[in-house]
Design an enzyme around this catalytic site. Structure first.
Site: not given
Ligand code: PAF
Length: 285
Positions: A31-32, A34, A37, A152, A156, A189
């Site tokens: 969420g939050a 921008h 996203h 970014k 991950q 965010s």
């Molecule tokens: O990148 C994120 O916002 C989070 O790590 C994700 C992939 C939604 C998992 O909670």
């Protein structure tokens, strides 16, 4: 657009859509939202019949209770934005809907193949266990054909790609470029928590990274790494946590420029910001 808060409701909707032959794309978020996203969502809407977005501040990936408490939450605003983008389904569960008490209290085990031993993994122990826990759960639930993640969060993205391989998920992972403010500041965010003054200081992070690209190739990796650390720490109000130039695939420290990516985490006042830059000219952002 439908906003669903339970797994059962989401599963039912998806079953009907699949029965009608629709392809499903997925954007997981906390969420939050921008423009960063929105770039993922736009692509998901364009490339799939149905775009599903999850909005869930995942408690198991926070290793700092204050950070979790302060994470911005704005479901109403997020939902309005997603509707404008043409999203079909928003999944916004509570932590209790996502996790049993056992799951909530035990570290999720995953073989990261070393990808979690560096950078964010080193400074935020357990963070990626929580990320893999929630994303694997969401993938099982949504069963998307494609899923979209921002570059970014470079580490991950590498870990999600490994997760898909190790857990045998039938999903294509689409990495999308960093979206920046006109100043160069990477959208996050967390930027909402910066004062006007802190925001001006934070701009130096990307400026130094961009300048460092002019040094790459002309100097050693070690030289450029030290230079970036010095430049950022010289800015009043910025405190570097780490800057590492790593191989873009293995995330291990590298001494060659080929496939090199520089990943940085900086405290700007109390706010922890991350950014990265690809040094290989063909992949430049
Ligand atoms: O990148 C994120 O916002 C989070 O790590 C994700 C992939 C939604 C998992 O909670």
């Amino acid at each position: 657009m439908k906003i669903l808060s339970t797994q059962v409701l989401l599963r039912n909707e998806l079953e009907q859509l699949r029965a009608a032959g629709k392809t499903v794309g997925f954007v997981p978020t906390m969420g939050a939202l921008h423009a960063g996203h929105c770039s993922l969502v736009k692509r998901c809407v364009a490339e799939n019949d149905v775009c599903v977005v999850s909005v869930f501040v995942n408690p198991t990936q926070f290793n700092n209770a204050e950070d979790l408490a302060k994470y911005p939450r704005s479901l109403e605003r997020d939902a309005a934005l997603l509707e404008q983008q043409g999203v079909a389904l928003v999944f916004a569960p509570t932590p209790e809907e996502m996790y049993s008490p056992e799951e909530m209290n035990h570290t999720f085990e995953f073989d990261f193949g070393g990808l979690d031993q560096v950078m964010e993994g080193k400074y935020r122990p357990g963070h990626f266990n929580g990320v893999v826990q929630v994303v694997s759960k969401l993938f099982r639930l949504v069963q998307p054909r494609k899923a979209y993640f921002g570059e970014k969060d470079y580490q991950q993205l590498a870990i999600i790609r490994r997760m898909v391989k190790v857990m045998d998920f039938n999903v294509e992972i689409v990495g999308c470029p960093i979206v920046r403010e006109p100043s160069g500041l990477a959208l996050s965010s967390r930027n909402e928590r910066l004062s006007a003054d802190e925001k001006q200081r934070a701009v130096h992070i990307s400026q130094v990274l961009f300048e460092s690209r002019n040094l790459a190739g002309k100097h050693t990796v070690q030289y450029v790494q030290n230079w970036v650390v010095e430049q950022i720490n010289a800015v009043n109000g910025l405190q570097m946590e780490y800057y590492e130039i790593v191989d873009g695939t293995t995330l291990q420290p590298t001494s060659v420029w080929d496939n090199a990516v520089g990943c940085v985490t900086v405290y700007c006042g109390p706010v922890r910001l991350i950014d990265n830059i690809k040094y290989t000219t063909t992949q430049n952002q």
